[in-house]
Scaffold this active site. Structure first.
Site, PDB file in Angstrom:
ATOM      1  N   HIS A 120      21.629  30.070  24.399  1.00 22.31           N
ATOM      2  CA  HIS A 120      20.212  30.158  24.027  1.00 22.31           C
ATOM      3  C   HIS A 120      19.292  29.690  25.147  1.00 22.31           C
ATOM      4  CE1 HIS A 120      21.369  30.130  19.476  1.00 22.31           C
ATOM      5  NE2 HIS A 120      21.470  31.310  20.014  1.00 22.31           N
ATOM      6  N   CYS A 131       3.444  34.281  37.004  1.00 24.16           N
ATOM      7  CA  CYS A 131       4.043  34.571  38.317  1.00 24.16           C
ATOM      8  C   CYS A 131       5.562  34.424  38.309  1.00 24.16           C
ATOM      9  CB  CYS A 131       3.438  33.647  39.388  1.00 24.16           C
ATOM     10  SG  CYS A 131       4.002  31.933  39.267  1.00 24.16           S
ATOM     11  N   GLY A 188      30.368  21.315  15.685  1.00 26.55           N
ATOM     12  CA  GLY A 188      28.989  20.975  15.309  1.00 26.55           C
ATOM     13  C   GLY A 188      28.029  22.139  15.227  1.00 26.55           C
ATOM     14  N   SER A 190      26.504  25.170  12.465  1.00 24.93           N
ATOM     15  CA  SER A 190      26.499  25.662  11.085  1.00 24.93           C
ATOM     16  C   SER A 190      26.995  27.115  11.041  1.00 24.93           C
ATOM     17  CB  SER A 190      25.086  25.584  10.499  1.00 24.93           C
ATOM     18  OG  SER A 190      24.202  26.382  11.263  1.00 24.93           O
TER      19      SER A 190
END
Ligand code: OAD
Length: 248
Positions: A120, A131, A188, A190
């Site tokens: 992500h 820029c 860890g 979900s």
């Protein structure tokens, strides 16, 4: 010692091509709250109002003020915990190859892992929307909202907002790491956000064993995970590493 931990240690000690998929739960013991569940960020704020790209484009100052400023505070203070350190140790032992992380906190790299796919994106850098220049998040001044680049363009974190695509490079490297491992360690998460949650399915279909570590059951636990170790990731990694060291 929990027999699940002993079984996981035996499998891991014999493996040399492990991929880990990690989520917010691995950083909870470092002081970073998760997104879902009790005490989760999405309980306090609505992700569609603060974490969607349309919300950022409409009112960047609001998103900076509420979400990004808080994240910066929390991430600045966080240090790797026993679970991050355990994964780094598994890499130096030649067991773990790649981490696919949904986290943007940089704690796996701080712990010492060298092959980390930030699925992500990363919160360590901000990019100018005008820029395309980059600046480290820790150097960004929060005096004026939203923070701006020297050229006057608005800065945004180099992580994905809801409504944005995963980079093709991250996607293809993750698919490869998932389909070529002999064990996938899922820690860890979900396992509710796609396409990251699909990585254990890819691994399983390619013949890998799935070892899941989580403080509660997830959609993977019953049908996908071969072994489920319930508890806090930091404690579990401490025990797991002790067992693996005995076996090597
Ligand atoms: P979640 O917040 O959805 O899930 C965290 C998971 O960690 C839950 O299953 C908890 O049970 C577990 N957990 C909590 N504390 C733990 C601990 N100490 N040890 C072990 N497990 C623990 O986080 P993610 O699955 O990472 O995306 O969420 C996926 C994505 O949703 C995030 O990357 C983020 C979010 O919206 C974006 O921002 C694009």
């Amino acid at each position: 010692m929990n027999s699940q931990i002993k079984n996981a240690a035996r499998d891991l000690a014999a493996a040399d091509r492990v991929t880990a998929l990690t989520g917010a739960g691995i950083s909870v013991e470092s002081g970073i709250p998760p997104f879902r569940g009790k005490g989760g960020l999405w309980e306090k704020i609505d992700p569609m109002e603060y974490a969607h790209i349309d919300a950022f484009m409409k009112d960047p100052a609001k998103v900076w003020q509420v979400l990004i400023r808080e994240m910066k505070d929390v991430v600045d203070r966080a240090r790797p915990n026993a679970a991050h350190q355990g994964l780094a140790r598994l890499e130096t032992m030649g067991i773990l190859k790649t981490i696919i992380t949904q986290n943007v906190d940089g704690l796996h790299q701080l712990a010492g892992n060298t092959d980390v796919i930030e699925f992500h994106g990363s919160f360590a850098w901000q990019r100018c929307m005008n820029c395309d220049g980059r600046i480290e998040t820790r150097r960004v001044s929060l005096v004026d909202m939203p923070p701006k680049c020297l050229c006057g363009g608005i800065l945004r974190p180099e992580c994905v907002f809801f409504g944005e695509m995963i980079s093709l490079d991250h996607m293809s490297r993750s698919r490869l790491a998932a389909s070529s491992c002999d064990i996938m360690l899922v820690v860890g998460t979900s396992a509710t956000v796609q396409p990251a949650a699909y990585m254990p399915i890819i691994a399983k279909r390619a013949g890998a064993r799935i070892i899941e570590i989580n403080s509660e059951r997830t959609p993977l636990t019953r049908d996908v995970s071969d072994l489920f170790i319930e508890g806090k990731a930091g404690n579990i990694f401490d025990c797991l590493l002790m067992e693996i060291e005995k076996l090597r």
